[in-house]
Design a protein around this motif. Structure first.
Motif, mmCIF file in Angstrom:
data_model
loop_
_atom_site.group_PDB
_atom_site.id
_atom_site.type_symbol
_atom_site.label_atom_id
_atom_site.label_comp_id
_atom_site.label_asym_id
_atom_site.label_seq_id
_atom_site.Cartn_x
_atom_site.Cartn_y
_atom_site.Cartn_z
ATOM 1 N N ASN A 1 -1.417 36.462 67.141
ATOM 2 C CA ASN A 1 -1.311 36.846 65.539
ATOM 3 C C ASN A 1 -2.468 36.160 64.956
ATOM 4 O O ASN A 1 -3.120 36.668 63.990
ATOM 5 C CB ASN A 1 0.115 36.109 64.996
ATOM 6 C CG ASN A 1 1.049 36.774 65.762
ATOM 7 O OD1 ASN A 1 1.330 38.158 65.632
ATOM 8 N ND2 ASN A 1 2.223 36.091 66.535
ATOM 9 N N THR A 2 -2.685 34.971 65.206
ATOM 10 C CA THR A 2 -3.900 34.386 64.578
ATOM 11 C C THR A 2 -5.258 34.769 64.910
ATOM 12 O O THR A 2 -6.062 35.197 63.999
ATOM 13 C CB THR A 2 -3.961 32.646 64.708
ATOM 14 O OG1 THR A 2 -2.848 32.184 64.808
ATOM 15 C CG2 THR A 2 -4.977 31.946 64.124
ATOM 16 N N MET A 3 -5.459 35.253 66.059
ATOM 17 C CA MET A 3 -6.621 35.970 66.377
ATOM 18 C C MET A 3 -6.759 37.398 65.709
ATOM 19 O O MET A 3 -7.948 37.688 64.902
ATOM 20 C CB MET A 3 -6.406 36.415 67.911
ATOM 21 C CG MET A 3 -7.763 37.141 68.658
ATOM 22 S SD MET A 3 -7.561 37.670 70.122
ATOM 23 C CE MET A 3 -7.212 36.152 71.081
ATOM 24 N N VAL A 4 -5.781 38.003 65.686
ATOM 25 C CA VAL A 4 -5.954 39.385 64.834
ATOM 26 C C VAL A 4 -6.048 39.224 63.530
ATOM 27 O O VAL A 4 -6.830 40.022 62.848
ATOM 28 C CB VAL A 4 -4.710 40.151 65.300
ATOM 29 C CG1 VAL A 4 -4.521 41.615 64.475
ATOM 30 C CG2 VAL A 4 -4.386 40.551 66.589
ATOM 31 N N GLU A 5 -5.412 38.256 62.695
ATOM 32 C CA GLU A 5 -5.487 38.038 61.507
ATOM 33 C C GLU A 5 -6.960 37.576 61.135
ATOM 34 O O GLU A 5 -7.347 38.002 59.976
ATOM 35 C CB GLU A 5 -4.438 36.860 61.162
ATOM 36 C CG GLU A 5 -2.958 37.526 61.035
ATOM 37 C CD GLU A 5 -2.104 36.517 60.461
ATOM 38 O OE1 GLU A 5 -2.194 35.419 60.478
ATOM 39 O OE2 GLU A 5 -0.768 36.889 60.438
ATOM 40 N N ASP B 1 -2.572 41.718 53.220
ATOM 41 C CA ASP B 1 -1.834 42.356 54.462
ATOM 42 C C ASP B 1 -2.990 42.704 55.531
ATOM 43 O O ASP B 1 -3.618 43.560 55.227
ATOM 44 C CB ASP B 1 -1.401 43.654 53.747
ATOM 45 C CG ASP B 1 -0.102 43.346 52.776
ATOM 46 O OD1 ASP B 1 0.676 42.885 52.973
ATOM 47 O OD2 ASP B 1 -0.208 44.064 51.774
ATOM 48 N N ARG B 2 -3.096 41.824 56.533
ATOM 49 C CA ARG B 2 -4.131 42.104 57.485
ATOM 50 C C ARG B 2 -3.924 43.483 57.906
ATOM 51 O O ARG B 2 -5.149 44.101 58.506
ATOM 52 C CB ARG B 2 -4.037 41.168 58.481
ATOM 53 C CG ARG B 2 -4.010 39.582 58.210
ATOM 54 C CD ARG B 2 -5.369 39.364 57.609
ATOM 55 N NE ARG B 2 -5.353 37.770 57.578
ATOM 56 C CZ ARG B 2 -5.005 37.090 56.470
ATOM 57 N NH1 ARG B 2 -4.541 37.675 55.573
ATOM 58 N NH2 ARG B 2 -5.204 35.768 56.559
ATOM 59 N N GLU B 3 -2.826 44.348 58.159
ATOM 60 C CA GLU B 3 -2.852 45.621 58.773
ATOM 61 C C GLU B 3 -3.595 46.618 58.374
ATOM 62 O O GLU B 3 -4.042 47.734 59.017
ATOM 63 C CB GLU B 3 -1.407 45.834 58.952
ATOM 64 C CG GLU B 3 -0.508 46.205 57.816
ATOM 65 C CD GLU B 3 0.080 45.044 56.981
ATOM 66 O OE1 GLU B 3 0.730 45.288 56.212
ATOM 67 O OE2 GLU B 3 -0.360 43.853 57.828
#
Length: 420
Positions: free
Chosen positions: A119-123, A190-192
């Motif tokens: 999660n942290t990586m993607v964010e 919203d990271r997505e």
């Protein structure tokens, strides 16, 4: 959001958010370092009890307290050329290892750091990339901006390899329609949205499966990339991963008002075909993803088959069962598709895949017998047996590589409508 914050305030918020993510990454590292230093200090305490000159200490302390100015580092991403952009990017962030340039395509490469969760990586990837994109967009030397993140992946045998796990790209044509300053604020919340608006993106299945549900459910399937080949950022032009095309106000449909039915309208209604997208979309996505994973597993096992003198070295027959665990779910999804009303091209693709699966099952049975003969050392010609096993693996992999463009077309047409 635009009325509440000035440009400088928004930039400061983004800076603080990046710092927060970096702090989460560093906490584990700092904790380990503190314990290490503490242990060394205790170990050396008795050996370092020497008499120090108080005057000398004062001189050193005074020297340390002097303000030392560091040379100012200037970064110019706007005017960097294809030859200098790599150096400018390294100055911009210590997490950037460099860049690759192909014609007017710029591929920014990030390095991995320890103690990251998926999660942290993607964010962090999403936020860092969109903030960097704000500056890169001004550079007219490039018309496509791609971002890669690599990390060390461990396979089933415990072997480690540095592999790309996150990829995405934006074209200038897309960016020309956006207000990047405001959009980066949206990504901050919203990271997505970074992935949804990208012209294309790819997330390693191992990373995608580790995402929290609230994030993973909002990121559409990575349909723009057939593989992780870094030279294919320009494929499927016009395709999008956006799962939220309409704003909430548009999505709230007005009540349907009955109208007189003319003969022409009635004819159209009779010819309209409605497909069960709730069943078809998840199934064709699962089949395409599981087929890719099956191909990777076949390659992995195939590479382990060798000869050593008059012996065949290969995984034990029980490891072959991992293939069966991947084949059976594909069969179930294809059966589901065969029992669902779908467009003709999708149905034809499903029938071809189902026929291929029947052949894959037959090959699997042959491989089982061959692996058992290796376990029991019951064979006369090691070289011949090794060749036959590899031929079976190669044929099995070929059967996983059926053209599924009809699936991709269906997803592109219906995925956004269903927010799938």
């Amino acid at each position: 959001m635009d009325e509440e914050y000035s440009h400088e305030e928004r930039q400061e918020r983004k800076r603080k958010e990046r710092a927060r993510l970096n702090q989460r990454r560093m906490n584990g590292i700092l904790l380990a370092v503190v314990f290490l230093i503490f242990g060394i200090a205790i170990f050396n305490m008795d050996d370092n009890q020497t008499v120090e000159d108080p005057k000398s200490n004062k001189e050193v302390s005074a020297e340390d307290k002097k303000e030392r100015k560091k040379p100012e580092v200037t970064i110019d991403l706007e005017h960097a050329t294809p030859k200098t952009i790599g150096g400018e990017l390294k100055k911009y962030s210590k997490d950037i290892t460099g860049a690759k340039v192909k014609d007017k395509t710029l591929i920014v490469q990030y390095k991995d750091s320890a103690f990251w969760s998926e999660n942290t990586m993607v964010e962090s990837y999403a936020l860092d990339s969109i903030c960097l994109l704000e500056d890169l967009y001004k550079n007219k030397n490039f018309d496509l901006f791609a971002f890669e993140w690599s990390t060390v992946m461990t396979d089933d045998n415990g072997n480690e390899e540095l592999k790309p796990v996150l990829k995405s790209y934006y074209t200038r044509q897309t960016l020309d329609q956006m207000n990047l300053d405001n959009f980066s604020d949206i990504v901050l919340v919203d990271r997505e949205r970074f992935f949804q608006k990208a012209d294309g993106y790819w997330i390693h299945l191992g990373v995608f499966q580790g995402l929290k549900k609230s994030l993973g459910d909002k990121i559409n399937s990575p349909i723009n990339f057939k593989n992780a080949d870094d030279s294919r950022y320009d494929m499927h032009l016009g395709a999008t991963n956006d799962v939220v095309k309409k704003s909430e106000s548009v999505e709230k449909e007005e009540p349907i008002v009955a109208e007189p039915v003319t003969e022409e309208r009635n004819t159209d209604a009779q010819t309209e075909v409605v497909y069960d997208t709730d069943t078809i979309l998840p199934s064709i996505y699962n089949v395409s993803q599981m087929n890719d994973q099956l191909a990777f597993k076949i390659d992995e096992l195939n590479k382990m088959v060798r000869t050593s003198g008059d012996k065949v070295t290969a995984p034990i027959s029980s490891q072959l069962f991992s293939l069966k665990e991947m084949i059976d779910p594909i069969n179930r999804e294809l059966t589901k598709l065969q029992n669902t009303n779908a467009p003709d091209d999708v149905t034809a693709t499903t029938q071809q895949l189902a026929a291929n699966q029947d052949e894959i099952n037959r090959i699997y049975e042959r491989l089982q017998l061959q692996f058992q003969s290796i376990d029991q050392q019951d064979y006369s010609d090691a070289a011949q047996l090794s060749r036959e096993i590899k031929q079976n693996f190669n044929e099995m992999k070929r059967l996983t590589q059926t053209d599924i463009s009809a699936y991709t077309t269906f997803i592109m047409k219906y995925a956004d409508e269903e927010a799938s």
